[in-house]
Design an enzyme around this catalytic site. Sequence first.
Site, PDB file in Angstrom:
ATOM      1  N   ASP A 153      23.366  16.557  45.767  1.00 34.53           N
ATOM      2  CA  ASP A 153      24.220  16.076  46.858  1.00 34.53           C
ATOM      3  C   ASP A 153      24.644  17.156  47.857  1.00 34.53           C
ATOM      4  O   ASP A 153      25.163  16.857  48.931  1.00 34.53           O
ATOM      5  CB  ASP A 153      25.467  15.356  46.304  1.00 34.53           C
ATOM      6  CG  ASP A 153      26.290  16.216  45.338  1.00 34.53           C
ATOM      7  OD1 ASP A 153      26.344  17.452  45.518  1.00 34.53           O
ATOM      8  OD2 ASP A 153      26.902  15.640  44.410  1.00 34.53           O
ATOM      9  N   HIS A 193      17.313  20.169  40.408  1.00 37.26           N
ATOM     10  CA  HIS A 193      16.680  18.882  40.715  1.00 37.26           C
ATOM     11  C   HIS A 193      16.456  18.663  42.206  1.00 37.26           C
ATOM     12  O   HIS A 193      16.266  17.531  42.642  1.00 37.26           O
ATOM     13  CB  HIS A 193      17.516  17.739  40.117  1.00 37.26           C
ATOM     14  CG  HIS A 193      17.514  17.733  38.609  1.00 37.26           C
ATOM     15  ND1 HIS A 193      18.411  17.034  37.832  1.00 37.26           N
ATOM     16  CD2 HIS A 193      16.695  18.366  37.728  1.00 37.26           C
ATOM     17  CE1 HIS A 193      18.145  17.240  36.551  1.00 37.26           C
ATOM     18  NE2 HIS A 193      17.118  18.045  36.465  1.00 37.26           N
TER      19      HIS A 193
HETATM   20  P1  OAD Z   1      25.121  11.482  34.200  1.00 36.69           P
HETATM   21  O1  OAD Z   1      25.445  10.309  35.063  1.00 36.69           O
HETATM   22  O2  OAD Z   1      24.124  11.312  33.122  1.00 36.69           O
HETATM   23  O3  OAD Z   1      26.430  12.016  33.483  1.00 36.69           O
HETATM   24  C1  OAD Z   1      27.618  12.261  34.181  1.00 36.69           C
HETATM   25  C2  OAD Z   1      28.608  12.890  33.206  1.00 36.69           C
HETATM   26  O4  OAD Z   1      29.771  13.216  33.937  1.00 36.69           O
HETATM   27  C3  OAD Z   1      29.034  11.973  32.067  1.00 36.69           C
HETATM   28  O5  OAD Z   1      28.947  12.697  30.840  1.00 36.69           O
HETATM   29  C4  OAD Z   1      30.505  11.640  32.383  1.00 36.69           C
HETATM   30  O6  OAD Z   1      31.293  11.500  31.220  1.00 36.69           O
HETATM   31  C5  OAD Z   1      30.918  12.859  33.174  1.00 36.69           C
HETATM   32  N1  OAD Z   1      32.009  12.639  34.130  1.00 36.69           N
HETATM   33  C6  OAD Z   1      32.341  11.504  34.794  1.00 36.69           C
HETATM   34  N2  OAD Z   1      33.382  11.715  35.610  1.00 36.69           N
HETATM   35  C7  OAD Z   1      33.728  13.027  35.461  1.00 36.69           C
HETATM   36  C8  OAD Z   1      34.723  13.863  36.048  1.00 36.69           C
HETATM   37  N3  OAD Z   1      35.592  13.389  36.944  1.00 36.69           N
HETATM   38  N4  OAD Z   1      34.780  15.169  35.658  1.00 36.69           N
HETATM   39  C9  OAD Z   1      33.899  15.656  34.758  1.00 36.69           C
HETATM   40  N5  OAD Z   1      32.953  14.917  34.174  1.00 36.69           N
HETATM   41  C10 OAD Z   1      32.859  13.615  34.526  1.00 36.69           C
HETATM   42  O7  OAD Z   1      24.735  12.691  35.177  1.00 36.69           O
HETATM   43  P2  OAD Z   1      23.943  14.015  34.868  1.00 36.69           P
HETATM   44  O8  OAD Z   1      24.221  14.543  33.509  1.00 36.69           O
HETATM   45  O9  OAD Z   1      24.141  14.902  36.032  1.00 36.69           O
HETATM   46  O10 OAD Z   1      18.125  13.682  37.303  1.00 36.69           O
HETATM   47  O11 OAD Z   1      22.459  13.493  34.902  1.00 36.69           O
HETATM   48  C11 OAD Z   1      21.426  14.389  34.699  1.00 36.69           C
HETATM   49  C12 OAD Z   1      20.241  13.984  35.525  1.00 36.69           C
HETATM   50  O12 OAD Z   1      19.848  12.648  35.216  1.00 36.69           O
HETATM   51  C13 OAD Z   1      20.472  13.923  37.016  1.00 36.69           C
HETATM   52  O13 OAD Z   1      20.363  15.168  37.659  1.00 36.69           O
HETATM   53  C14 OAD Z   1      19.398  13.023  37.468  1.00 36.69           C
HETATM   54  C15 OAD Z   1      19.638  11.943  36.469  1.00 36.69           C
HETATM   55  O14 OAD Z   1      18.730  10.975  36.337  1.00 36.69           O
HETATM   56  C16 OAD Z   1      17.132  13.526  38.190  1.00 36.69           C
HETATM   57  O15 OAD Z   1      17.254  12.813  39.154  1.00 36.69           O
HETATM   58  C17 OAD Z   1      15.897  14.307  37.870  1.00 36.69           C
END
Ligand code: OAD
Length: 250
Positions: free
Chosen positions: A104, A119
């Site tokens: 983003d 990514h």
């Molecule tokens: P996810 O959507 O899998 O996970 C988001 C995490 O953020 C979850 O564990 C939530 O509990 C946590 N969360 C939510 N709100 C929060 C807050 N206010 N503060 C802290 N944590 C919070 O997203 P990613 O782990 O980034 O890949 O996903 C990994 C990858 O999967 C992404 O980069 C993307 C996706 O598909 C690609 O596009 C290659």
Amino acid sequence: MSDVSVPLENALRDAQRIAVMTGAGISAESGVPTFRGEGGLWKGHRPEELATPEAFARDPEQVWEFYDWRRTLIAECSPNAGHEALARLERRTEDFLLITQNVDGLHQLAGSERMVELHGNLWRIRPLGSRPAEGRIDRRAPLPRPLPLRGDDGTLLRPDVVWFGEMLPERALLAAGEAARSAEIFLVIGTSGIVEPAASLARVAAQAGARVVEINPEPTPLSSVAHDVFRESAAAVLPRLVPPDSTKES
Ligand code: OAD
């Protein structure tokens, strides 16, 4: 390993080598939907169905529509207190790397510079079949029409993001691995910790002796390697750990 009995705020102030990995959760409070949380679906599709080379080969217009939806939404979003605290932490730390899975661009808007995007970046576009571009960011704005986008010579253009099944940008991954192996403190923030190879970086850091800190309201598969766990939002915790008036900054 760095002494885990030292209060984390002090350890962060004194450490010379810090690495941070962020995921969608750090941008949640900026209004960017996480992938696996509520609002992560587009017209009922999971990102894994659209963010692939196969989906693009089958229906490039649909995939571009998905990215245009994300661009339109994220163009309205601004960095939050969590992004800003990480930019402050960078300014006062000698050896620092921010490793983000986010596309983003909000970390850069908050002032982060020493960072790698594992990514890719939603605001960059490149010809299909070309190498990941890195560097320059195009306009933070919705896309022109018609979709799919094409270059002047008619070649299909694609977003410069990493799709499922694709390799991560090599230089970014190497730098991330190096930082994980040498960090005294490794923060893992707002990621579900299930998409590899990003997820394994926290384990690498823990094995190499880093104090691993997880900030996430929900438990994740990475929680078991963390020495400090904050079950709160990133925008609430990070300004406490890296206060705006922290002395080392000047
Ligand atoms: P996810 O959507 O899998 O996970 C988001 C995490 O953020 C979850 O564990 C939530 O509990 C946590 N969360 C939510 N709100 C929060 C807050 N206010 N503060 C802290 N944590 C919070 O997203 P990613 O782990 O980034 O890949 O996903 C990994 C990858 O999967 C992404 O980069 C993307 C996706 O598909 C690609 O596009 C290659």
